[in-house]
Scaffold this active site. Structure first.
Site, PDB file in Angstrom:
ATOM      1  N   GLY A 210       0.821  -1.196   0.000  1.00  0.00           N
ATOM      2  CA  GLY A 210       0.000   0.000   0.000  1.00  0.00           C
ATOM      3  C   GLY A 210       0.864   1.258   0.000  1.00  0.00           C
ATOM      4  O   GLY A 210       2.058   1.215   0.310  1.00  0.00           O
ATOM      5  N   CYS A 211       0.245   2.380  -0.339  1.00  0.00           N
ATOM      6  CA  CYS A 211       1.005   3.625  -0.461  1.00  0.00           C
ATOM      7  C   CYS A 211       1.511   4.096   0.902  1.00  0.00           C
ATOM      8  O   CYS A 211       2.697   4.375   1.069  1.00  0.00           O
ATOM      9  CB  CYS A 211       0.167   4.691  -1.153  1.00  0.00           C
ATOM     10  SG  CYS A 211      -1.494   4.914  -0.464  1.00  0.00           S
ATOM     11  N   PHE A 212       0.623   4.176   1.893  1.00  0.00           N
ATOM     12  CA  PHE A 212       1.059   4.611   3.226  1.00  0.00           C
ATOM     13  C   PHE A 212       2.091   3.643   3.809  1.00  0.00           C
ATOM     14  O   PHE A 212       3.135   4.088   4.320  1.00  0.00           O
ATOM     15  CB  PHE A 212      -0.139   4.730   4.172  1.00  0.00           C
ATOM     16  CG  PHE A 212      -1.035   5.908   3.942  1.00  0.00           C
ATOM     17  CD1 PHE A 212      -0.559   7.208   4.058  1.00  0.00           C
ATOM     18  CD2 PHE A 212      -2.377   5.741   3.624  1.00  0.00           C
ATOM     19  CE1 PHE A 212      -1.399   8.305   3.871  1.00  0.00           C
ATOM     20  CE2 PHE A 212      -3.223   6.827   3.435  1.00  0.00           C
ATOM     21  CZ  PHE A 212      -2.734   8.112   3.553  1.00  0.00           C
TER      22      PHE A 212
ATOM     23  N   THR B 286       4.245   1.762   2.344  1.00  0.00           N
ATOM     24  CA  THR B 286       5.543   1.916   1.684  1.00  0.00           C
ATOM     25  C   THR B 286       6.356   3.031   2.331  1.00  0.00           C
ATOM     26  O   THR B 286       7.519   2.844   2.708  1.00  0.00           O
ATOM     27  CB  THR B 286       5.343   2.199   0.178  1.00  0.00           C
ATOM     28  OG1 THR B 286       4.766   1.047  -0.433  1.00  0.00           O
ATOM     29  CG2 THR B 286       6.665   2.531  -0.500  1.00  0.00           C
TER      30      THR B 286
END
Lengths: 345, 345, 345, 345
Positions: free
Chosen positions: B148-150, B152
């Site tokens: 996921g973006c967060f 990462t």
């Protein structure tokens, strides 16, 4: 009541002018600006065309004192501590929007503000103007240290929890997000449009001036010596502050209990609005108004309480609260001249 | 290598298309979209005019398997766990950008994602594609759960500290700020321009899907069971994530020591850039690129270490990292096709 | 005076509510919304918490007529032409913010609005509510067709020039730039934050509904049949319209002469502010207020006069002007309840 | 080929650096900046960390000439006309991104630029680098006057119409909208974030420097002396220009005929994309890329043709086109190093 603004060419000054112009009991007789003396106010701020077209003047305290009852100081840091003695001796009341008079311990100015205060004698006299918390003292004051924008939003969220001993005094973490107007009208690459648009930055990690102010007030309310971590972030919008406070619950609480605690604490306060049912306020919901909206979430998994508080940094975080304090000092209804409804969208 | 994108009409899909089109070793042969099947890609995304004008197709897995070697799944949550078995049985490699295969414990899907996984048998096989951390496993995988973006941004900041036992595993607080594109292309009042512009909001306090993902990976690296507080905020910009992580130092550290630790940890990693001398990165400094930039500050007053990490949520936070993983799987230089320099301003 | 808003859940409706709440002579007794009937107003618009918490109701015209004196219709296009007859027969005064009653020629609704009007009998009776221009007729009207946002800004700039025969009636070109709130609260990919942020678009070239409205009014003032080119553009901000009008001078003019012409034309009008000395207004200078600011430049090289006029599209371009018209109808000072000063920055 | 950038600390310079760094045939050996000499490039522009960390140097033309083949001048107005003679005498090729060499008539510098050119002898020699139009001359040039951002977008839209005598040479009106990065990195209240966000302004009405440049080129293509009205507007976004050109059709045309005319004119040009079927491009559809997208609408009611052209002002409007010109000069494919796909969203 006749008032003047000193430092009228900055954002705090023009926001005071906007609000005072809509105040029924106040006559804004002069706008003082050293750097822009002689220029018409509406030349510097064309939105004021036909509303305030008069020229700004340089400061002449003696003449001013004959003319007015109270002065708002909307000057930058490290200015008003030099003036306060003259102002009070001229029998003027004073509301200072800068940080120069907020800290009780003079040594803190050296370590956090990087100047030596010359107003040591007045630090005790200055009432910290967090309107909802210090109403009684404000009503009898002639010198107000108007709170900082971040502390206003943070303290209104935290003080009820600290006073009621709901949260630990250890390890309070406050993550702040502010619109760019908080940086003022002074030019800088940091707030150059092309650098700041589509951008988000953290700044002054561990050394922001609002840290000792928050710590002083929380400590005051807890009889403990509280240290906090406060980290400000600047985000690509003009107005608004959102503070996310992470606290450790001392006793098990439900969202409903916290709602009740806040509602009871602020029941007589028209400018603090408590969101119910897990609703979290956003900054636009207070845009242009004097409200502080508070929402929160108990995280029972980690035993933390996360509180989100929002204000318009230029209104409740500066000029609006200054006028709220004026109202309290003058014995008027707190809301006088502050009926602006948030502009949305 | 021949690849296809499934879910090409969303932002993850179009960003994959943008990056793959610039990749020297890859042939993007098909873009699959159920909802937009038949429409030309450049009709849906006019910026792709003359670059990808071909029609999108509906999914026909058998036909697809004859044609390609690897499939990127850029589908929403609760889709790919149903497909993964067919894909692998068709002898296709697969990089899944959704969260459906990231969690090892199937029970977590029920509690955090609100669906029952049908891919329980594949959760162990799926390699968590945090490229810098799991390079060896990725190089031998045929199924990647792209992070996921967060997570990462958060994990790249925290794992070196956890592995080196510099910080406590208790009371880790992560405050995330994301641009709006993270919410995808689906319409909603929350991300309607007039509602979101000049606005900042916190959301999903205590129940965001990325929490178990962060906890799983931190626990994995610590041999401890770590819980975190992660609170996302949406801010008025399109791209970018800034994560502010508040951690408790276990042993006294200077900024210089932390710099050295990070630099040593990521010395062979071209996409992680450590800022020195107290510099803190901003989101625009990685805009449109695959970098993760990390800055930090030791707060010796409170014995905390505050780390700021930034990524472009659609590149390193999704499609760029997916291609980085493809490169690792294929034995190519990690940077192949990912030489985009941040666009600034 | 008791009033109601029909269509209260859209941006026009909530802006009416904001302004009416600050109006000293008006009691807003009901907010009607078909789609949101039953919901509390502050649930839909949390910024209204503690200000208007009452539920919205569905329309019951008979009951409404007993309760109020005047109704504001803030409904979308193709709604109010069906209601107007019932409203007037119920002896209610009516200010319609939609375009349904603005055009005198019923055939134009077919060609520009794509519906057949059922209010043909009322088109003549409806007074076009451009407050500064039709003050006398408004003061005696019971049915007002409140002008469109673009026409308001364009016509206030052009009518003085047309009436004084300073410019040619041929080849008038108007280039409009609007903030996104003009598109309303309805969801659409066009105004999805990630699509509209950092973006600018022209739309409806040659076929925008405001064209016949502008042409009707300019023709009315010139005894000529005027056609214009009007092209709207949407730009990444929430509020504000800037209209750039390109006109051909019929007789040589200096900037000073044009200043004088405008100042003389609008000398009794508090909401039109003429900028002198070549100053050009920007949209933020009227933000949240009912002002229309006008600047211009004679281009003697090409014998053209370029006029720039700005308004807040939701205030002077919609709800503010509606209240200005209410004030005129009621015989009150035009400014009653409209003292909001532009918010800046 | 070895190249240097003079004026590397501005936005044109850093954009050149970004693009040249991705160019396979070019070695960027030096970045020259007088004001920032000695500072590391990545210190001034942290997004360049690990990409270009070398220090910028002050200009030493002799030493530079030994080292490189071609110099890009990304200096402000009123600088490069003083250098050009030395540069050419040192046998360096030169691409000048400023306006100093664009106008053929030296007298125009006095009236529009407010300086006297010292490069009169070179104005004829300098090839106007509008790549698609002057490809042959560029391929043989050693001195390029790279076009302005507004002229690039405007001329690519208008020249095909003028050359084919489709539109009148009279009364061409061009309304330009630009992102803020066009104003450069120099600080000014106009582009201070809080002043420019949620704001739109027209500026330099009738006297913008790009007017004589547009007129020169349109006149050149028409054998007529053409005057235009061009009015720039600044809008709250960082990158992008949208030009709306209002022209008078000389002969009746359909949208299909205009489509055909443009497609035929630009059939061999990879960077000009013609939108069909009444589609109008938006600025975001070329963001970060070298494309110029063109859409249009015949308004048969008024016999006008309205053309909308969009570019990224820093790419096709400056640094990208400079590299396109370099490619043409060097005999490479125009697209070399310019394969960046627009970033969307």
């Amino acid at each position: 009541m006749k008032v003047a603004i000193v430092g009228g060419s900055g954002y705090g000054g023009v926001e005071l002018a906007r609000l005072l112009q809509q105040h029924p009991n106040v006559n804004l007789t002069q706008i003082i600006s050293h750097s822009q003396a002689g220029a018409n106010f509406s030349e510097i701020y064309p939105q004021m065309t036909t509303i305030i077209d008069e020229p700004m003047k340089d400061l002449n305290l003696e003449k001013l004192a004959d003319d007015i009852d109270l002065v708002f100081l909307a000057t930058p840091s490290n200015v008003s501590h030099r003036f306060v003695s003259d102002i009070l001796e001229a029998n003027l009341k004073c509301i200072d929007l800068s940080g120069d008079l907020r800290l009780k311990d003079p040594a803190l100015y050296k370590s956090w503000y990087n100047f030596e205060t010359t107003a040591e004698a007045y630090l005790d006299q200055a009432v910290y103007g967090l309107s909802e918390i210090y109403q009684d003292q404000i009503s009898e004051a002639n010198l107000i240290a108007n709170p900082g924008c971040f502390p206003t939003a943070g303290l209104l969220a935290l003080i009820p929890l600290i006073e009621n001993q709901i949260i630990s005094t250890e390890s309070i973490i406050i993550d702040g997000k502010t619109g760019v107007s908080g940086a003022g009208r002074g030019l800088s690459l940091n707030v150059h449009f092309s650098e700041m648009n589509e951008n988000t930055k953290a700044y002054q990690l561990g050394n922001h001036k609002h840290i000792p102010e928050i710590e002083q007030e929380l400590s005051e309310k807890s009889n403990d010596s509280i240290m906090v971590n406060f980290t400000p972030h600047i985000i690509p919008m003009t107005r608004g502050i959102l503070m996310t406070s992470y606290t450790n619950l001392m006793i098990e609480q439900t969202n409903e209990q916290i709602t009740e605690l806040y509602q009871s604490y602020y029941q007589d306060q028209p400018f603090v609005r408590i969101r119910e049912n897990g609703q979290i306020p956003s900054t636009k919901e207070v845009y242009g108004s004097n409200y502080c909206d508070i929402g929160f979430q108990v995280d029972s998994r980690t035993n933390k309480l996360i509180v989100v508080s929002v204000i318009d940094n230029l209104v409740k975080g500066a000029s609006g609260q200054a006028i709220q304090n004026l109202n309290i000092m003058a014995g008027w209804d707190q809301r006088t001249g502050l009926h602006q409804i948030p502009i949305y969208p």
